[in-house]
Design a protein around this motif. Structure first.
Motif, PDB file in Angstrom:
ATOM      1  N   SER A 136       0.837  -1.203   0.000  1.00 41.34           N
ATOM      2  CA  SER A 136       0.000   0.000   0.000  1.00 41.34           C
ATOM      3  C   SER A 136       0.870   1.251   0.000  1.00 41.34           C
ATOM      4  CB  SER A 136      -0.917   0.004   1.215  1.00 41.34           C
ATOM      5  OG  SER A 136      -0.142   0.083   2.386  1.00 41.34           O
ATOM      6  N   ARG A 137       0.295   2.342  -0.447  1.00 43.07           N
ATOM      7  CA  ARG A 137       0.981   3.631  -0.478  1.00 43.07           C
ATOM      8  C   ARG A 137       0.405   4.504   0.617  1.00 43.07           C
ATOM      9  NH1 ARG A 137       4.013   0.938  -3.348  1.00 43.07           N
ATOM     10  NH2 ARG A 137       3.938   0.988  -5.590  1.00 43.07           N
ATOM     11  N   THR A 138       1.256   5.201   1.343  1.00 40.56           N
ATOM     12  CA  THR A 138       0.803   6.041   2.440  1.00 40.56           C
ATOM     13  C   THR A 138       1.350   7.446   2.251  1.00 40.56           C
ATOM     14  OG1 THR A 138       0.887   4.147   3.911  1.00 40.56           O
ATOM     15  CG2 THR A 138       0.736   6.299   4.933  1.00 40.56           C
ATOM     16  N   PHE A 139       0.449   8.409   2.072  1.00 43.42           N
ATOM     17  CA  PHE A 139       0.839   9.813   1.959  1.00 43.42           C
ATOM     18  C   PHE A 139      -0.093  10.631   2.839  1.00 43.42           C
ATOM     19  CE2 PHE A 139       1.883   7.980  -2.201  1.00 43.42           C
ATOM     20  CZ  PHE A 139       3.244   8.231  -2.218  1.00 43.42           C
ATOM     21  N   VAL A 140       0.455  11.421   3.743  1.00 50.39           N
ATOM     22  CA  VAL A 140      -0.338  12.306   4.588  1.00 50.39           C
ATOM     23  C   VAL A 140       0.218  13.712   4.431  1.00 50.39           C
ATOM     24  CG1 VAL A 140      -1.081  12.851   6.937  1.00 50.39           C
ATOM     25  CG2 VAL A 140      -0.829  10.468   6.235  1.00 50.39           C
ATOM     26  N   ASP A 141      -0.631  14.636   3.956  1.00 49.73           N
ATOM     27  CA  ASP A 141      -0.249  16.035   3.773  1.00 49.73           C
ATOM     28  C   ASP A 141      -1.078  16.893   4.715  1.00 49.73           C
ATOM     29  OD1 ASP A 141       1.390  15.150   1.714  1.00 49.73           O
ATOM     30  OD2 ASP A 141      -0.106  15.575   0.175  1.00 49.73           O
TER      31      ASP A 141
ATOM     32  N   THR B  29      -2.742  36.683   3.980  1.00 50.22           N
ATOM     33  CA  THR B  29      -2.943  35.256   4.245  1.00 50.22           C
ATOM     34  C   THR B  29      -1.586  34.600   4.437  1.00 50.22           C
ATOM     35  OG1 THR B  29      -4.931  35.236   2.865  1.00 50.22           O
ATOM     36  CG2 THR B  29      -3.934  33.107   3.377  1.00 50.22           C
ATOM     37  N   GLY B  30      -1.415  33.929   5.549  1.00 47.30           N
ATOM     38  CA  GLY B  30      -0.211  33.140   5.803  1.00 47.30           C
ATOM     39  C   GLY B  30      -0.560  31.668   5.761  1.00 47.30           C
ATOM     40  N   SER B  31       0.331  30.863   5.204  1.00 45.37           N
ATOM     41  CA  SER B  31       0.047  29.426   5.110  1.00 45.37           C
ATOM     42  C   SER B  31       1.317  28.613   5.308  1.00 45.37           C
ATOM     43  CB  SER B  31      -0.575  29.079   3.753  1.00 45.37           C
ATOM     44  OG  SER B  31       0.331  29.332   2.716  1.00 45.37           O
ATOM     45  N   ALA B  32       1.121  27.396   5.800  1.00 45.75           N
ATOM     46  CA  ALA B  32       2.202  26.422   5.953  1.00 45.75           C
ATOM     47  C   ALA B  32       1.676  25.083   5.464  1.00 45.75           C
ATOM     48  CB  ALA B  32       2.641  26.329   7.403  1.00 45.75           C
ATOM     49  N   GLU B  33       2.450  24.427   4.598  1.00 44.36           N
ATOM     50  CA  GLU B  33       2.070  23.122   4.061  1.00 44.36           C
ATOM     51  C   GLU B  33       3.193  22.134   4.345  1.00 44.36           C
ATOM     52  OE1 GLU B  33      -0.253  23.336   0.120  1.00 44.36           O
ATOM     53  OE2 GLU B  33       1.164  25.009   0.052  1.00 44.36           O
ATOM     54  N   VAL B  34       2.809  20.946   4.746  1.00 42.49           N
ATOM     55  CA  VAL B  34       3.773  19.873   4.978  1.00 42.49           C
ATOM     56  C   VAL B  34       3.355  18.692   4.119  1.00 42.49           C
ATOM     57  CG1 VAL B  34       4.861  18.381   6.678  1.00 42.49           C
ATOM     58  CG2 VAL B  34       4.091  20.652   7.362  1.00 42.49           C
ATOM     59  N   PHE B  35       4.268  18.226   3.284  1.00 39.28           N
ATOM     60  CA  PHE B  35       4.028  17.066   2.426  1.00 39.28           C
ATOM     61  C   PHE B  35       4.776  15.871   3.016  1.00 39.28           C
ATOM     62  CE2 PHE B  35       3.990  20.908  -0.166  1.00 39.28           C
ATOM     63  CZ  PHE B  35       2.700  20.854  -0.644  1.00 39.28           C
ATOM     64  N   ASN B  36       4.119  14.708   3.046  1.00 37.63           N
ATOM     65  CA  ASN B  36       4.649  13.494   3.673  1.00 37.63           C
ATOM     66  C   ASN B  36       4.931  13.775   5.152  1.00 37.63           C
ATOM     67  OD1 ASN B  36       5.540  10.915   4.078  1.00 37.63           O
ATOM     68  ND2 ASN B  36       7.356  11.087   2.817  1.00 37.63           N
ATOM     69  N   LEU B  37       3.879  14.146   5.857  1.00 39.56           N
ATOM     70  CA  LEU B  37       3.950  14.609   7.239  1.00 39.56           C
ATOM     71  C   LEU B  37       4.713  13.658   8.149  1.00 39.56           C
ATOM     72  CD1 LEU B  37       2.981  16.703   9.367  1.00 39.56           C
ATOM     73  CD2 LEU B  37       0.945  15.297   9.637  1.00 39.56           C
TER      74      LEU B  37
END
Length: 85
Positions: free
Chosen positions: A13-18, A34-42
């Motif tokens: 299985s593939r597991t990706f959490v953003d 607007t301020g934002s923060a993004e995390v890929f593959n948390l």
């Protein structure tokens, strides 16, 4: 198929959490920041992408998946600011 084990053609299985967090601040009637923060593959989980090969005959196929093709990206963080007027 004869000679193959159960679930021989399944891959892992593939597991990706953003995750994305953002916040708006208003200044007057027409200004917005607007301020934002993004995390890929948390969780920084490594997924393997193997190459599956088939050989043998139709009656007794042989499945091999020992060739590593790629791995998933490491955790990445992206920060952003947007000013709308």
């Amino acid at each position: 198929l004869l000679g193959t084990e159960r679930n021989a053609y399944r891959e892992a299985s593939r597991t990706f959490v953003d995750l994305k967090l953002s916040r708006d601040w208003r200044f007057g009637r027409n200004l917005k920041l607007t301020g934002s923060a993004e995390v890929f593959n948390l969780f920084n989980h490594v997924d393997r992408f193997d190459q599956v090969r088939f050989s043998g005959t139709d009656a007794a196929p042989v499945v091999t998946s020992d060739t590593l093709v790629a791995v998933s990206n490491a955790r990445q963080v992206q920060l952003g600011v947007r000013f709308a007027f």
